[in-house]
Design an enzyme around this catalytic site. Structure first.
Site, PDB file in Angstrom:
ATOM      1  N   CYS A  73       0.154   5.980  43.462  1.00  0.00           N
ATOM      2  CA  CYS A  73      -0.289   4.964  42.742  1.00  0.00           C
ATOM      3  C   CYS A  73       0.654   3.845  43.432  1.00  0.00           C
ATOM      4  O   CYS A  73       1.913   3.783  43.097  1.00  0.00           O
ATOM      5  CB  CYS A  73       0.030   4.927  41.265  1.00  0.00           C
ATOM      6  SG  CYS A  73      -0.246   3.392  40.305  1.00  0.00           S
ATOM      7  N   CYS A 102      -3.965   0.113  47.181  1.00  0.00           N
ATOM      8  CA  CYS A 102      -4.121   0.687  45.753  1.00  0.00           C
ATOM      9  C   CYS A 102      -4.895   1.867  46.149  1.00  0.00           C
ATOM     10  O   CYS A 102      -5.878   2.078  46.802  1.00  0.00           O
ATOM     11  CB  CYS A 102      -5.126  -0.249  45.198  1.00  0.00           C
ATOM     12  SG  CYS A 102      -5.706   0.306  43.559  1.00  0.00           S
TER      13      CYS A 102
HETATM   14  N1  DGL Z   1      -4.277   3.298  41.714  1.00  0.00           N
HETATM   15  C1  DGL Z   1      -3.458   2.509  41.318  1.00  0.00           C
HETATM   16  C2  DGL Z   1      -2.636   1.547  42.594  1.00  0.00           C
HETATM   17  O1  DGL Z   1      -2.590   2.562  43.590  1.00  0.00           O
HETATM   18  C3  DGL Z   1      -3.911   1.079  40.651  1.00  0.00           C
HETATM   19  C4  DGL Z   1      -4.981   1.356  39.670  1.00  0.00           C
HETATM   20  C5  DGL Z   1      -4.548   0.531  38.113  1.00  0.00           C
HETATM   21  O2  DGL Z   1      -4.776  -0.734  38.236  1.00  0.00           O
HETATM   22  O3  DGL Z   1      -4.119   1.373  37.425  1.00  0.00           O
HETATM   23  O4  DGL Z   1      -2.251   0.760  42.432  1.00  0.00           O
END
Ligand code: DGL
Length: 252
Positions: A71, A182
């Protein structure tokens, strides 16, 4: 268990898919903090202690040999603190500025990410290091991660309104390469490619998976069931089958 892969929702499953291709049936478990989704819309002073607590509980419970923070939002805010707090290898995930800059002919690149990732000084550091001669235009959006969650669950989604402002902002028509900052956006790649086929799109899932394998190679992982835990709603088990995971019905 062996490796813990963590995200705020389904995004880190792209990293799991890449790991599965490179090292089938690697012992890993997945933790989605979807009870606190979206991370990208939360203030830093709330997110940082929250992430430290959730990872701390998971480390105590599962005793992983390494943790992949799949993430960008969590990595850019918490990776340094996590490495300081736990004596474990942590593999993070940052917007792929380096490959995006390398692929650009116009020397104008885009970064699509959550609002939280886009405002982080960490991003400026990556730009100074890897794209010093590029104009870098960013778009922090609350909508794309949510659309990725919906698509994952089977909805047909239209991402054009959410992503178009990257290209319609002043100078945006010169962008020829985009870093996806993301992990949720891995699941929207077909939509990005269909709408903007001439753009070179850069997804971090494989680079993160490769880096993970490099770090864990000397560790000698223990065997463990491949499970997925959720702090919010549990994903339907059939959605996890392609990733080789089974839902763990114990509340996270
Ligand atoms: N998957 C998360 C990232 O890579 C973000 C998603 C969220 O806003 O929770 O930043």
């Amino acid at each position: 268990m062996a490796i813990l892969v963590f995200d705020s929702g389904i995004g880190g499953l792209g990293v799991v898919a890449a790991l599965n291709q490179l090292a089938p049936s690697l012992p890993l478990s997945y933790l989605a903090d979807n009870g606190f989704f979206p991370y990208g819309e939360k203030p830093d002073e709330i997110l940082l202690p929250h992430i430290l607590r959730v990872i701390g509980e998971a480390v105590a419970r599962e005793q992983p040999e390494a943790v992949v923070i799949a993430c960008n939002t969590a990595s850019t805010i918490a990776l340094a603190a996590l490495r300081g707090a736990f004596a474990l290898p942590f593999i993070g995930c940052v917007p792929p500025i380096k490959p995006a800059a390398a692929a650009s002919r116009t020397r104008c690149i885009g970064v699509l990410a959550t609002a939280a990732t886009v405002r982080r000084p960490y991003l400026n550091g990556l730009i100074e290091t890897f794209a010093p001669d590029c104009a870098v235009l960013t778009l922090g959006t609350p909508h794309l991660a949510e659309l990725a969650e919906q698509k994952f669950r089977g909805a047909t989604v239209d991402i054009s309104q959410a992503a178009a402002p990257l290209f319609t902002q002043p100078g945006g028509n010169a962008i020829d390469s985009v870093a996806l900052g993301c992990t949720h956006y891995t699941f929207l790649l077909p939509e990005f490619l269909a709408l903007w086929p001439s753009i070179s799109w850069h997804d971090p899932a494989f680079p993160v998976a490769k880096q993970t394998l490099k770090i864990i190679e000397p560790l000698g992982l223990s065997q463990a069931p491949r499970t997925a835990r959720f702090t919010g709603d549990i994903l339907a088990p059939d959605l996890l089958v392609p990733f080789g995971l089974e839902p763990d019905f114990n509340p996270a």
